[in-house]
Write a protein that holds these residues in place. Structure first.
Motif, PDB file in Angstrom:
ATOM      1  N   GLN A 172     -47.988 -26.368  48.282  1.00 39.68           N
ATOM      2  CA  GLN A 172     -49.398 -25.969  48.246  1.00 39.68           C
ATOM      3  C   GLN A 172     -49.530 -24.461  48.371  1.00 39.68           C
ATOM      4  O   GLN A 172     -50.338 -23.838  47.684  1.00 39.68           O
ATOM      5  N   ARG A 173     -48.728 -23.871  49.265  1.00 39.93           N
ATOM      6  CA  ARG A 173     -48.779 -22.427  49.458  1.00 39.93           C
ATOM      7  C   ARG A 173     -48.331 -21.686  48.199  1.00 39.93           C
ATOM      8  O   ARG A 173     -48.877 -20.657  47.831  1.00 39.93           O
ATOM      9  N   TRP A 174     -47.321 -22.223  47.508  1.00 41.77           N
ATOM     10  CA  TRP A 174     -46.867 -21.587  46.267  1.00 41.77           C
ATOM     11  C   TRP A 174     -47.995 -21.564  45.235  1.00 41.77           C
ATOM     12  O   TRP A 174     -48.233 -20.534  44.594  1.00 41.77           O
ATOM     13  N   PHE A 175     -48.672 -22.696  45.073  1.00 44.03           N
ATOM     14  CA  PHE A 175     -49.769 -22.742  44.100  1.00 44.03           C
ATOM     15  C   PHE A 175     -50.905 -21.824  44.520  1.00 44.03           C
ATOM     16  O   PHE A 175     -51.544 -21.195  43.670  1.00 44.03           O
ATOM     17  N   ARG A 176     -51.188 -21.744  45.823  1.00 46.87           N
ATOM     18  CA  ARG A 176     -52.244 -20.851  46.288  1.00 46.87           C
ATOM     19  C   ARG A 176     -51.898 -19.400  45.983  1.00 46.87           C
ATOM     20  O   ARG A 176     -52.736 -18.637  45.477  1.00 46.87           O
ATOM     21  N   GLN A 177     -50.666 -18.999  46.270  1.00 46.66           N
ATOM     22  CA  GLN A 177     -50.268 -17.623  45.991  1.00 46.66           C
ATOM     23  C   GLN A 177     -50.181 -17.365  44.493  1.00 46.66           C
ATOM     24  O   GLN A 177     -50.489 -16.264  44.031  1.00 46.66           O
ATOM     25  N   ARG A 178     -49.792 -18.377  43.729  1.00 46.99           N
ATOM     26  CA  ARG A 178     -49.742 -18.188  42.271  1.00 46.99           C
ATOM     27  C   ARG A 178     -51.127 -17.996  41.696  1.00 46.99           C
ATOM     28  O   ARG A 178     -51.332 -17.204  40.762  1.00 46.99           O
ATOM     29  N   ARG A 179     -52.123 -18.723  42.215  1.00 45.02           N
ATOM     30  CA  ARG A 179     -53.501 -18.518  41.763  1.00 45.02           C
ATOM     31  C   ARG A 179     -53.982 -17.126  42.141  1.00 45.02           C
ATOM     32  O   ARG A 179     -54.630 -16.439  41.355  1.00 45.02           O
ATOM     33  N   ASN A 180     -53.690 -16.721  43.370  1.00 42.35           N
ATOM     34  CA  ASN A 180     -54.105 -15.392  43.821  1.00 42.35           C
ATOM     35  C   ASN A 180     -53.434 -14.283  43.036  1.00 42.35           C
ATOM     36  O   ASN A 180     -53.980 -13.183  42.893  1.00 42.35           O
ATOM     37  N   GLN A 181     -52.241 -14.568  42.528  1.00 39.80           N
ATOM     38  CA  GLN A 181     -51.478 -13.565  41.797  1.00 39.80           C
ATOM     39  C   GLN A 181     -52.212 -13.094  40.553  1.00 39.80           C
ATOM     40  O   GLN A 181     -52.014 -11.971  40.093  1.00 39.80           O
ATOM     41  N   GLU A 182     -53.058 -13.942  39.983  1.00 40.55           N
ATOM     42  CA  GLU A 182     -53.798 -13.592  38.776  1.00 40.55           C
ATOM     43  C   GLU A 182     -55.052 -12.777  39.073  1.00 40.55           C
ATOM     44  O   GLU A 182     -55.733 -12.331  38.153  1.00 40.55           O
ATOM     45  N   LYS A 183     -55.353 -12.613  40.354  1.00 36.03           N
ATOM     46  CA  LYS A 183     -56.556 -11.874  40.715  1.00 36.03           C
ATOM     47  C   LYS A 183     -56.247 -10.391  40.877  1.00 36.03           C
ATOM     48  O   LYS A 183     -55.153 -10.020  41.289  1.00 36.03           O
ATOM     49  N   PRO A 184     -57.176  -9.524  40.554  1.00 33.44           N
ATOM     50  CA  PRO A 184     -56.937  -8.086  40.667  1.00 33.44           C
ATOM     51  C   PRO A 184     -56.940  -7.628  42.120  1.00 33.44           C
ATOM     52  O   PRO A 184     -57.390  -8.338  43.012  1.00 33.44           O
ATOM     53  N   SER A 185     -56.475  -6.435  42.335  1.00 20.75           N
ATOM     54  CA  SER A 185     -56.404  -5.878  43.681  1.00 20.75           C
ATOM     55  C   SER A 185     -57.786  -5.481  44.180  1.00 20.75           C
ATOM     56  O   SER A 185     -58.747  -5.392  43.412  1.00 20.75           O
ATOM     57  N   THR A 186     -57.868  -5.216  45.480  1.00 16.47           N
ATOM     58  CA  THR A 186     -59.121  -4.731  46.064  1.00 16.47           C
ATOM     59  C   THR A 186     -59.531  -3.417  45.431  1.00 16.47           C
ATOM     60  O   THR A 186     -60.716  -3.139  45.246  1.00 16.47           O
ATOM     61  N   LEU A 187     -58.560  -2.598  45.077  1.00 15.92           N
ATOM     62  CA  LEU A 187     -58.852  -1.319  44.422  1.00 15.92           C
ATOM     63  C   LEU A 187     -59.572  -1.533  43.101  1.00 15.92           C
ATOM     64  O   LEU A 187     -60.565  -0.843  42.805  1.00 15.92           O
ATOM     65  N   ALA A 188     -59.104  -2.493  42.298  1.00 15.87           N
ATOM     66  CA  ALA A 188     -59.753  -2.773  41.015  1.00 15.87           C
ATOM     67  C   ALA A 188     -61.169  -3.284  41.218  1.00 15.87           C
ATOM     68  O   ALA A 188     -62.094  -2.918  40.486  1.00 15.87           O
TER      69      ALA A 188
END
Length: 395
Positions: A114-130
């Motif tokens: 579950q944690r892997w899928f959560r981090q993989r989904r988050n990986q597609e999101k831009p940074s706070t800077l963006a």
């Protein structure tokens, strides 16, 4: 093609009774809105998009760095061929049955998968800077266009008496200020419509797309049939709250919590009061009742008012989200310390920060060939599918 254009620009649809397009041709004495004027918005929308890229890179990014906003994105998931194939080809949100199957296949516990899928989904999101750069660009434009609108409208007669929107209609000359205001607003929303596919993907993507499409249609409709006066009132009213929500997002990304809370509270009050109070009482009243009394209805008048009603329905939906966000933030947060823009991943939308999903490490329930030290699972299982050590728990 000439027949199609003649049908589309039928005078009986666009104009009041006994008014023709010839009556609204430009003369030496007066200038009226022309449909051809709107073609200018397309190249200008591209220019605005390019200006945005330069602004975010040369102005917003240095400001973010000065505020010490993190440049790194969410933590990346460990590369894994099997899980990556499931993520890209099957589902990004595996159900319990699929998680159990993967757990047996990979010899991993369910919570780690579950944690892997959560981090993989988050990986597609831009940074706070963006995110900060995007919000700063929108804040800057909304602040400029709202300031311009207020300075321009306070000199007009129709701001103080909405019946002036309909006196001598449609023979109301087009001023330079109205023309500039319309073309700039239309260009900006065109750029938003297309950049929505490259911006941060939010939960309310379709609703925002519908909003931009309705806004562009309203701007086009009101300009072509010279309802520009009431159109300027609608645009200025909508820009007011947009300034505050983008400012609240910027404060949230910069971790200025008290300022974020204050700006969000101001935004919520202004949004609900202007969209559910001022808009129907002031705008819909004049477009429905005052225009009916002075001008009378005709086909495009009905379409214009239907679009305004659609906008009101969107206002009601967003007001519900805003109130729900504030109530949940207050109920879940500590007294005097709550973040209205970072409440729950279930309520994310354009009114929220779009922040990453919670990555707090869960407690493992299943261990295979592992040792546990201070509650941290350090797995070293071997499996034919694994190219390296199983996915480790985060700290």
């Amino acid at each position: 093609m000439a027949g199609v254009l003649a049908w589309f620009w039928n005078e009986r649809f666009w104009l009041p009774h006994n008014v023709t397009w010839a009556d609204l041709k430009n003369t030496d004495e007066a200038t009226f809105p022309q449909a051809d004027d709107l073609y200018l918005a397309c190249p200008l929308a591209f220019c605005i998009f390019m200006i945005r890229l330069v602004f975010e890179r040369c102005i917003a990014r240095p400001c973010a760095m000065g505020l010490k906003i993190q440049t790194n994105g969410p933590q990346k998931a460990q590369p894994h061929a099997i899980l990556e194939k499931v993520f890209t080809a099957i589902t990004k949100h595996p159900d319990e049955k699929r998680l159990e199957g993967l757990s047996k296949q990979l010899d991993w516990d369910v919570r780690t998968i579950q944690r892997w899928f959560r981090q993989r989904r988050n990986q597609e999101k831009p940074s706070t800077l963006a995110r900060f750069c995007e919000s700063m660009w929108r804040f800057t434009f909304y602040l400029y266009i709202f300031t311009y609108g207020v300075r321009f409208l306070k000199k007009t007669t129709w701001l103080w008496n909405t019946k002036e929107c309909w006196y001598n209609y449609p023979y109301q000359p087009l001023t330079v200020d109205v023309h500039y205001y319309y073309i700039l607003e239309l260009s900006f929303y065109l750029s938003l419509l297309f950049s929505q596919f490259t911006d941060i993907r939010r939960k309310d993507f379709l609703i925002m797309f519908l909003h931009h499409a309705a806004t562009i249609s309203l701007i086009t409709f009101s300009y072509v049939n010279n309802m520009a006066r009431v159109g300027t009132l609608v645009m200025c009213l909508h820009d007011a709250a947009d300034v505050l929500i983008e400012a609240a997002k910027m404060a949230n990304y910069a971790k200025c919590q008290k300022l974020c809370n204050l700006l969000f509270a101001m935004f919520a009050i202004l949004f609900v009061s202007s969209r559910l109070g001022v808009y129907p009482v002031w705008i819909l009243n004049t477009t429905f009742f005052e225009s009916w009394e002075i001008v009378g209805p005709y086909p495009s008048w009905w379409v214009f008012n239907l679009l305004l009603i659609l906008l009101q329905l969107l206002h009601s939906f967003w007001s519900y989200l805003i109130v729900k966000t504030a109530c949940r933030a207050i109920s879940k947060g500590k007294v005097g310390k709550w973040n209205p823009l970072h409440v729950s991943k279930d309520d994310r939308s354009d009114i929220e920060s779009g922040s990453d999903e919670d990555d707090s490490p869960p407690t493992n329930h299943k261990h295979h060939s592992s040792t546990t030290t201070n509650g941290t699972n350090k797995s070293h299982g071997t499996n034919g599918y694994l190219t390296g050590a199983p996915y480790p728990d985060e700290h």
